[in-house]
Design a protein around this motif. Structure first.
Motif, mmCIF file in Angstrom:
data_model
loop_
_atom_site.group_PDB
_atom_site.id
_atom_site.type_symbol
_atom_site.label_atom_id
_atom_site.label_comp_id
_atom_site.label_asym_id
_atom_site.label_seq_id
_atom_site.Cartn_x
_atom_site.Cartn_y
_atom_site.Cartn_z
ATOM 1 N N LEU A 265 -7.858 12.169 -1.280
ATOM 2 C CA LEU A 265 -6.605 11.740 -1.898
ATOM 3 C C LEU A 265 -5.670 11.270 -0.792
ATOM 4 O O LEU A 265 -5.426 11.997 0.180
ATOM 5 N N ARG A 266 -5.159 10.053 -0.941
ATOM 6 C CA ARG A 266 -4.254 9.534 0.090
ATOM 7 C C ARG A 266 -3.046 8.850 -0.543
ATOM 8 O O ARG A 266 -3.170 8.075 -1.500
ATOM 9 N N TYR A 267 -1.889 9.182 0.004
ATOM 10 C CA TYR A 267 -0.652 8.471 -0.321
ATOM 11 C C TYR A 267 0.120 8.280 0.979
ATOM 12 O O TYR A 267 0.527 9.251 1.621
ATOM 13 N N ARG A 268 0.253 7.024 1.404
ATOM 14 C CA ARG A 268 0.876 6.692 2.680
ATOM 15 C C ARG A 268 0.172 7.426 3.812
ATOM 16 O O ARG A 268 -1.027 7.296 4.000
ATOM 17 N N TRP A 269 0.914 8.263 4.571
ATOM 18 C CA TRP A 269 0.345 8.971 5.701
ATOM 19 C C TRP A 269 -0.214 10.338 5.307
ATOM 20 O O TRP A 269 -0.763 11.053 6.142
ATOM 21 N N LEU A 270 -0.092 10.718 4.033
ATOM 22 C CA LEU A 270 -0.635 11.988 3.563
ATOM 23 C C LEU A 270 -2.083 11.770 3.124
ATOM 24 O O LEU A 270 -2.345 11.183 2.073
ATOM 25 N N ASP A 271 -3.011 12.235 3.942
ATOM 26 C CA ASP A 271 -4.439 11.954 3.755
ATOM 27 C C ASP A 271 -5.188 13.276 3.650
ATOM 28 O O ASP A 271 -5.425 13.951 4.647
ATOM 29 N N LEU A 272 -5.567 13.676 2.424
ATOM 30 C CA LEU A 272 -6.187 14.979 2.187
ATOM 31 C C LEU A 272 -7.643 14.822 1.749
ATOM 32 O O LEU A 272 -8.019 13.834 1.119
ATOM 33 N N SER A 273 -8.440 15.830 2.058
ATOM 34 C CA SER A 273 -9.819 15.886 1.566
ATOM 35 C C SER A 273 -10.163 17.327 1.240
ATOM 36 O O SER A 273 -9.705 18.245 1.915
ATOM 37 N N PHE A 274 -10.955 17.530 0.199
ATOM 38 C CA PHE A 274 -11.435 18.866 -0.120
ATOM 39 C C PHE A 274 -12.751 18.741 -0.871
ATOM 40 O O PHE A 274 -13.053 17.711 -1.481
ATOM 41 N N SER A 275 -13.553 19.774 -0.806
ATOM 42 C CA SER A 275 -14.864 19.749 -1.441
ATOM 43 C C SER A 275 -15.274 21.157 -1.823
ATOM 44 O O SER A 275 -14.809 22.142 -1.254
ATOM 45 N N PHE A 276 -16.175 21.248 -2.805
ATOM 46 C CA PHE A 276 -16.672 22.531 -3.277
ATOM 47 C C PHE A 276 -17.937 22.294 -4.097
ATOM 48 O O PHE A 276 -18.234 21.171 -4.494
ATOM 49 N N ASP B 98 0.816 -1.213 0.000
ATOM 50 C CA ASP B 98 0.000 0.000 0.000
ATOM 51 C C ASP B 98 0.851 1.265 0.000
ATOM 52 O O ASP B 98 0.394 2.325 -0.441
ATOM 53 N N LYS B 99 2.092 1.173 0.457
ATOM 54 C CA LYS B 99 2.981 2.329 0.461
ATOM 55 C C LYS B 99 3.299 2.814 -0.949
ATOM 56 O O LYS B 99 3.740 3.950 -1.134
ATOM 57 N N LYS B 100 3.084 1.971 -1.942
ATOM 58 C CA LYS B 100 3.418 2.323 -3.320
ATOM 59 C C LYS B 100 2.174 2.610 -4.154
ATOM 60 O O LYS B 100 2.220 2.565 -5.382
ATOM 61 N N LYS B 101 1.052 2.877 -3.483
ATOM 62 C CA LYS B 101 -0.197 3.140 -4.198
ATOM 63 C C LYS B 101 -0.805 4.466 -3.773
ATOM 64 O O LYS B 101 -0.648 4.905 -2.638
ATOM 65 N N ILE B 102 -1.506 5.082 -4.700
ATOM 66 C CA ILE B 102 -2.251 6.311 -4.450
ATOM 67 C C ILE B 102 -3.745 5.989 -4.528
ATOM 68 O O ILE B 102 -4.188 5.330 -5.468
ATOM 69 N N SER B 103 -4.503 6.428 -3.541
ATOM 70 C CA SER B 103 -5.941 6.202 -3.509
ATOM 71 C C SER B 103 -6.676 7.516 -3.753
ATOM 72 O O SER B 103 -6.361 8.533 -3.144
ATOM 73 N N VAL B 104 -7.655 7.475 -4.643
ATOM 74 C CA VAL B 104 -8.429 8.665 -5.006
ATOM 75 C C VAL B 104 -9.912 8.335 -4.911
ATOM 76 O O VAL B 104 -10.347 7.273 -5.355
ATOM 77 N N VAL B 105 -10.695 9.254 -4.318
ATOM 78 C CA VAL B 105 -12.146 9.090 -4.201
ATOM 79 C C VAL B 105 -12.831 10.358 -4.675
ATOM 80 O O VAL B 105 -12.404 11.471 -4.354
ATOM 81 N N GLY B 106 -13.891 10.204 -5.447
ATOM 82 C CA GLY B 106 -14.737 11.317 -5.841
ATOM 83 C C GLY B 106 -16.180 10.989 -5.518
ATOM 84 O O GLY B 106 -16.614 9.843 -5.689
ATOM 85 N N GLY B 107 -16.932 11.969 -5.039
ATOM 86 C CA GLY B 107 -18.309 11.685 -4.687
ATOM 87 C C GLY B 107 -19.111 12.942 -4.429
ATOM 88 O O GLY B 107 -18.685 14.060 -4.738
ATOM 89 N N MET B 108 -20.289 12.749 -3.854
ATOM 90 C CA MET B 108 -21.188 13.836 -3.530
ATOM 91 C C MET B 108 -21.568 13.753 -2.060
ATOM 92 O O MET B 108 -21.656 12.677 -1.477
ATOM 93 N N SER B 109 -21.799 14.922 -1.454
ATOM 94 C CA SER B 109 -22.226 14.989 -0.058
ATOM 95 C C SER B 109 -23.379 15.968 0.081
ATOM 96 O O SER B 109 -23.457 16.959 -0.649
ATOM 97 N N PHE C 161 -4.001 3.242 -7.701
ATOM 98 C CA PHE C 161 -3.040 3.003 -8.776
ATOM 99 C C PHE C 161 -1.629 3.159 -8.227
ATOM 100 O O PHE C 161 -1.419 3.789 -7.180
ATOM 101 N N ASN C 162 -0.677 2.582 -8.928
ATOM 102 C CA ASN C 162 0.712 2.621 -8.481
ATOM 103 C C ASN C 162 1.270 4.034 -8.582
ATOM 104 O O ASN C 162 1.098 4.720 -9.593
#
Length: 338
Positions: A74-85, A34-45, A320-321
Motif C-alpha cells: 500500500l502506497r500513498y505519496r512517501w508512505l510505502d507499507l507492505s505486510f504479508s501473512f 501521483d500525489k493524489k493517488k493511492i496504489s494497492v497491490v495484492g499477490g502471493m509469495s 485510485f484517487n
C-alpha cells in the motif's frame, strides 16, 4: 555460466532502449498527479528459508512448512507499507501433518530521507518449524542403522527478524529509483542507478522447548533463545528498461558481511551477493508483475545465519484517487517537513 547470463542481460538491455520515454515536463506532471493517488497491490509469495543448527561440525536445517503466503503493498505519496501473512481460510503451510503448522507475519515500510538516501525497515515472524534433517541428525546420535520416518516438530518455535537498510544513490535519485522499490510505483523511463547500502539484521530464535515426534510430545524446561546479527555493506547497480507499458528491472549487489552469534564464540567475515529482478506491465491505472530475489552467502555455514536463499512473488494492483481530506492533511504535513 552465471557470469555469462548476467553479461548477456546487460548487453541485451541497451538494444531495447528504443522505447518511448517521457520528457521532464511529463514526468513532473505525473509525479504531481501521483500525489493524489493511492496504489494497492495484492499477490502471493514463496519464500525458501532455512535456519542452520551446528552440531558435531555439521549443519542441520530447521525450516518452516512451505513458506507460501499472501502479500500486500500500500502506497500513498512517501508512505510505502507492505505486510504479508498466511491466511487461515486456506491450507497453505498447514497441509503436512508430519511437518506441523506454520504462521507468517511480515511488516515493513520504505521512505527517502533525502533525494539520494533511501531507508528500509522490516519486521518478520515465523511460528512453527520442523527439523528437515531429522533422520540424518538421529543417525549422528544413534548410528547409520537408524531408519525411522518423520520429522521433529517445534510447534511453538518463533523466529523473529528485525531488518533495515540505509542506501545512498551515487547515480540517480528518488524519482529514478521509485519503481525499484515495489510495483506500487509506475516505471516512467529507462534508468541506470548505482548505490551503496548498509544492511543490518538482528534475529531471535526462541521457544524451542516443546517438541513433537511421531505423535509424542516432549517438553524441555530450560531453553535459552538463540540470537545473532549480521551487518553487510552492499554496492552495485540497477537497470530499468521500459517498452511502452512493459518494463524489466534488474539489480545486482555484491556484499561484504560480518555475522556474530550473540553470547557464543562464533563469528565470521565473508562475501556474498544480493540480486533482485522483476518483469511487469503498468498502464498507470492497473498493473501486474512477477519477480524473484536471490541472496547468496559464500560460507560453509550459510544456513546458520537464517538468510533467505530465494524468493518468488507475483501480484496485481490498481491506483485510485485518494480522498480530498487525505490530500489536504498530507499537504500540511509535507509543508511542515520542508
Amino acid at each position: 555460466m552465471k557470469i555469462s547470463v548476467l553479461s548477456f542481460l546487460f548487453y541485451f538491455f541497451p538494444l531495447i532502449s528504443f522505447a518511448q520515454e517521457i520528457n521532464e515536463s511529463d514526468e513532473a506532471r505525473y509525479l504531481e498527479e501521483d500525489k493524489k493517488k493511492i496504489s494497492v497491490v495484492g499477490g502471493m509469495s514463496y519464500l525458501h528459508n532455512s535456519f542452520g543448527l551446528l552440531y558435531e561440525g555439521r549443519i542441520f536445517r530447521l525450516r518452516p512448512n512451505d513458506a507460501l503466503y499472501t502479500e500486500f503493498f500500500l502506497r500513498y505519496r512517501w508512505l510505502d507499507l507492505s505486510f504479508s501473512f498466511a491466511p487461515k481460510l486456506t491450507n497453505i503451510n498447514n497441509d503436512d501433518p508430519e511437518k506441523g503448522k506454520t504462521k507468517y507475519f511480515n511488516f515493513g515500510f520504505t521512505f527517502f530521507l533525502s533525494p539520494k538516501i533511501r531507508q528500509n525497515l522490516y519486521f518478520s515472524q515465523i511460528k512453527g518449524l520442523y527439523f528437515q534433517d531429522t533422520k540424518e541428525f538421529f543417525r549422528v546420535l544413534y548410528g547409520n542403522d537408524y531408519n525411522e520416518e518423520g520429522y521433529l516438530q517445534f510447534p511453538d518455535a518463533k523466529y523473529r527478524s528485525f531488518k533495515g537498510e540505509t542506501s545512498y544513490l551515487w547515480k540517480g535519485d528518488k524519482s529514478d529509483y521509485r519503481s525499484f522499490n515495489n510495483m506500487t510505483y509506475q516505471p516512467l523511463k529507462d534508468v541506470f542507478v548505482i548505490s551503496t547500502g548498509l544492511f543490518y539484521q538482528y534475529n531471535v530464535l526462541s521457544d524451542m522447548n516443546k517438541t513433537i515426534y511421531q505423535g509424542n510430545t516432549f517438553t524441555e524446561i530450560d531453553n535459552s533463545p538463540s540470537k545473532d546479527f549480521r551487518i553487510a555493506l552492499r554496492s552495485g547497480v540497477g537497470v530499468q528498461e521500459k517498452i511502452k507499458n512493459w518494463y524489466v528491472i534488474l539489480e545486482i549487489y555484491p556484499e561484504i558481511y560480518y555475522a556474530k552469534v550473540i553470547d557464543e564464540d562464533f563469528h565470521e567475515f565473508n562475501i556474498g551477493g544480493y540480486g533482485n529482478g522483476r518483469v511487469g506491465y503498468d498502464n498507470g491505472k492497473w498493473f501486474f508483475g512477477a519477480g524473484a530475489q536471490l541472496n547468496l552467502i559464500n560460507s560453509s555455514n550459510e544456513n546458520f545465519y537464517s538468510a533467505t536463499q530465494w524468493l518468488f512473488r507475483a501480484g496485481i494492483g490498481f491506483r485510485f484517487n485518494s480522498p480530498t481530506f487525505v490530500n489536504r492533511n498530507f499537504d500540511k504535513i509535507e509543508n511542515i517537513l520542508k
